[in-house]
Write a protein that holds these residues in place. Structure first.
Motif, short mmCIF file in Angstrom:
data_model
loop_
_atom_site.label_atom_id
_atom_site.label_comp_id
_atom_site.label_asym_id
_atom_site.label_seq_id
_atom_site.Cartn_x
_atom_site.Cartn_y
_atom_site.Cartn_z
N VAL A 199 0.85 -1.36 0.00
CA VAL A 199 0.11 -0.03 0.06
C VAL A 199 0.84 1.12 0.06
O VAL A 199 1.64 1.41 0.79
CB VAL A 199 -0.88 0.01 1.13
CG1 VAL A 199 -1.66 1.25 1.23
CG2 VAL A 199 -1.98 -1.34 1.21
N HIS A 200 0.66 2.19 -0.81
CA HIS A 200 1.46 3.48 -1.15
C HIS A 200 0.68 4.48 -1.13
O HIS A 200 -0.30 4.61 -1.80
CB HIS A 200 2.26 3.31 -2.54
CG HIS A 200 2.93 1.80 -2.50
ND1 HIS A 200 4.28 1.89 -1.89
CD2 HIS A 200 2.76 0.83 -3.02
CE1 HIS A 200 4.77 0.51 -2.16
NE2 HIS A 200 4.11 0.07 -2.95
N LEU A 201 1.01 5.47 -0.43
CA LEU A 201 0.38 6.90 -0.34
C LEU A 201 0.77 7.49 -1.88
O LEU A 201 1.85 7.81 -2.16
CB LEU A 201 0.78 7.79 0.90
CG LEU A 201 0.45 9.28 0.64
CD1 LEU A 201 -1.14 9.07 0.75
CD2 LEU A 201 1.02 9.84 1.79
N GLN A 202 0.02 8.17 -2.43
CA GLN A 202 0.18 8.87 -3.66
C GLN A 202 -0.90 10.05 -3.83
O GLN A 202 -1.95 9.70 -4.44
CB GLN A 202 -0.05 7.86 -5.01
CG GLN A 202 0.24 8.56 -6.33
CD GLN A 202 1.79 8.74 -6.50
OE1 GLN A 202 2.53 7.83 -6.42
NE2 GLN A 202 1.99 10.07 -6.59
N TYR A 203 -0.66 11.17 -3.72
CA TYR A 203 -1.63 12.04 -3.65
C TYR A 203 -1.93 12.22 -5.26
O TYR A 203 -1.03 12.20 -5.92
CB TYR A 203 -1.16 13.52 -3.14
CG TYR A 203 -1.21 13.45 -1.47
CD1 TYR A 203 -2.16 13.59 -0.80
CD2 TYR A 203 0.13 13.63 -0.79
CE1 TYR A 203 -2.28 13.54 0.36
CE2 TYR A 203 0.38 13.67 0.47
CZ TYR A 203 -1.04 13.50 1.06
OH TYR A 203 -0.96 13.51 2.63
N HIS A 204 -3.14 12.79 -5.43
CA HIS A 204 -3.20 13.12 -6.92
C HIS A 204 -2.48 14.37 -7.22
O HIS A 204 -2.11 14.50 -8.42
CB HIS A 204 -4.82 13.41 -7.09
CG HIS A 204 -5.73 12.08 -7.05
ND1 HIS A 204 -5.50 10.83 -7.46
CD2 HIS A 204 -6.52 12.04 -6.02
CE1 HIS A 204 -6.37 10.07 -7.26
NE2 HIS A 204 -7.16 10.66 -6.10
N GLY A 205 -2.63 15.44 -6.36
CA GLY A 205 -2.00 16.60 -6.74
C GLY A 205 -2.87 17.38 -8.05
O GLY A 205 -4.00 16.74 -8.03
N LEU A 206 -2.31 18.52 -8.19
CA LEU A 206 -3.13 19.33 -9.17
C LEU A 206 -2.02 19.59 -10.51
O LEU A 206 -1.01 19.82 -10.31
CB LEU A 206 -3.41 20.72 -8.56
CG LEU A 206 -4.62 21.52 -9.14
CD1 LEU A 206 -5.88 20.76 -8.98
CD2 LEU A 206 -4.77 22.76 -8.35
N ASP A 207 -2.71 19.41 -11.71
CA ASP A 207 -2.13 19.69 -12.82
C ASP A 207 -2.34 21.26 -12.87
O ASP A 207 -3.14 21.98 -13.43
CB ASP A 207 -2.88 18.97 -14.00
CG ASP A 207 -2.35 19.43 -15.17
OD1 ASP A 207 -1.40 20.19 -15.35
OD2 ASP A 207 -2.89 18.93 -16.39
#
Length: 416
Positions: A199-207
């Motif tokens: 399980v890995h944390l991966q924020y979507h973030g913003l383009d």
């Protein structure tokens, strides 16, 4: 590298720009993504990002039978081909084990859709990847077993908190890896995984290429004849978004404050919310605009003085993860008032980059709104701090690098 099938619940969807943003970013880095959708689109509009995906795609979207009885012969043809696949026996064994614990038509539909997916996968497909840990993950799991292919996925919000724990455990055991977009969700999933390292944390973030720096604004005073403060909220009218609380909070604001609310979003509760606003005497102050494409959302953000989102945990356990619209608002230096639920505090620091109140507390929400409405300098300070943090710490181009590498791509080099 061969195609990777991305299995989505529905495509395209106005409310899932974070998925479209991710797909486009990975395509630009050279990943051959074939989109598979369990449902046909229901939104009347699309975002520009969907048009860009269509231009880069090497094939049209593969729509599976939404309901098996609508395309029975397609399901039969899928079974006829799938029954000879190397992992068919393993897949049907897993399905029967699941059906005993979840005796529903939806479970049967998942397996039927998996039969069609396994039979109609593009030649040379090297991996299946799902978005959402409930239905799309089940269809992916069964089809991957049939085809003896590796599979992985992305978990988000409702799917984490409303799926049975036994099912999450088994999916986490069998998939290669899983990313999720909040630390709050990641920690919960790790407690259910036999191997938490999957399980890995991966924020979507913003383009940020789609969200230019904020325009200069003439600050509305909120009282004393200086013009109304424009409050914006973007979200579907569903229980977890807390719009009933927002209406109550607005109705309790001091009478001398001058404001108007713009709401963008569809949803099953929209009619009831309009009626609630009318009962509270707010009809003349609320502009209900319905679902809108991203360019209109951005235009509204660039004119807004304040953004509000009253998310809470719904009765069935459904809740937000980290709503992208909060990052979008902050990218435009719009100060945010939100609730401290799920992963929202991972983005908003109370009193520094926004104002946070307890979920399901209209009185606290009203007090925070009143404070922001009456203080233009507070709004300016919170908006500037929020924009600075989003641009430094939630850039999708940076966040996407690790995910690209999980698919075997360089990650930091975009295709021309």
């Amino acid at each position: 590298m061969g195609p990777v099938a991305f299995v989505l619940k529905g495509y395209p969807r106005l409310s899932e720009t974070f998925i479209a943003q991710e797909i486009l970013g990975l395509m630009r880095r050279g990943l051959d993504i074939r989109i598979v959708s369990l449902r046909h689109p229901t939104d009347a509009h699309t975002h520009p990002v969907h048009d860009e995906i269509a231009r880069l795609s090497k094939a049209s979207v593969l729509y599976l039978p939404e309901y098996l009885h609508q395309e029975p012969m397609r399901v039969v043809r899928g079974w006829w081909r799938a029954r000879r696949m190397p992992g068919y026996r393993q897949a049907i064994s897993a399905f029967w084990a699941d059906l005993k614990r979840d005796l529903t038509r939806n479970r049967i539909r998942r397996f039927g859709q998996a039969l069609v997916l396994a039979a109609e996968l593009p030649a040379g497909t090297v991996r299946l990847h799902f978005h959402f840990l409930h239905t799309p993950a089940s269809v992916t799991r069964y089809a991957a077993k049939m085809q003896d292919l590796p599979w992985s996925g992305s978990a988000h919000a409702k799917d984490i908190w409303t799926s049975p724990e036994w099912e999450i455990r088994e999916k986490l055991t069998e998939c290669d890896w899983l990313v999720t977009c909040t630390a709050h969700g990641a920690e919960h999933l790790k407690t259910l995984a036999a191997d938490p390292g999957k399980v890995h944390l991966q924020y979507h973030g913003l383009d940020l290429t789609r969200f230019p720096p904020a325009p200069d604004r003439q600050a509305a005073t909120g009282r004393g004849g200086g013009g109304p403060v424009t409050i914006l909220s973007v979200g579907r009218a569903v229980p977890k978004k807390g719009y009933d609380d927002l209406i109550d909070a607005l109705a309790a604001l001091p009478k001398d404050l001058d404001w108007r609310l713009i709401h963008i979003g569809g949803g099953k509760k929209l009619k009831a919310l309009k009626a609630r606003a009318a009962e509270k005497g707010l009809s003349s102050r609320v502009d209900w605009r319905g679902a809108q494409p991203q360019e209109k959302v951005l235009a509204a953000l660039r004119k807004a003085d304040l953004f509000v989102l009253a998310s809470k945990i719904a009765g069935d356990g459904d809740r937000d993860g980290l709503p992208n619209v909060l990052m979008e608002a902050q990218s435009q230096s719009v100060p945010v008032v939100a609730t401290a639920v799920s992963a929202i505090p991972e983005l908003i620091r109370d009193g520094k980059t926004g104002l946070l109140v307890p979920p399901g507390d209209p009185a606290a929400l009203s007090a925070a709104l009143a404070r922001a409405l009456a203080d233009p300098e507070l709004r300016r300070r919170l908006g500037a701090a929020g924009a600075e943090r989003v641009r430094k710490e939630f850039d999708a181009a940076v966040e996407l690098t690790d995910l690209a590498r999980r698919f075997g791509l360089p990650g930091d080099v975009e295709a021309a």
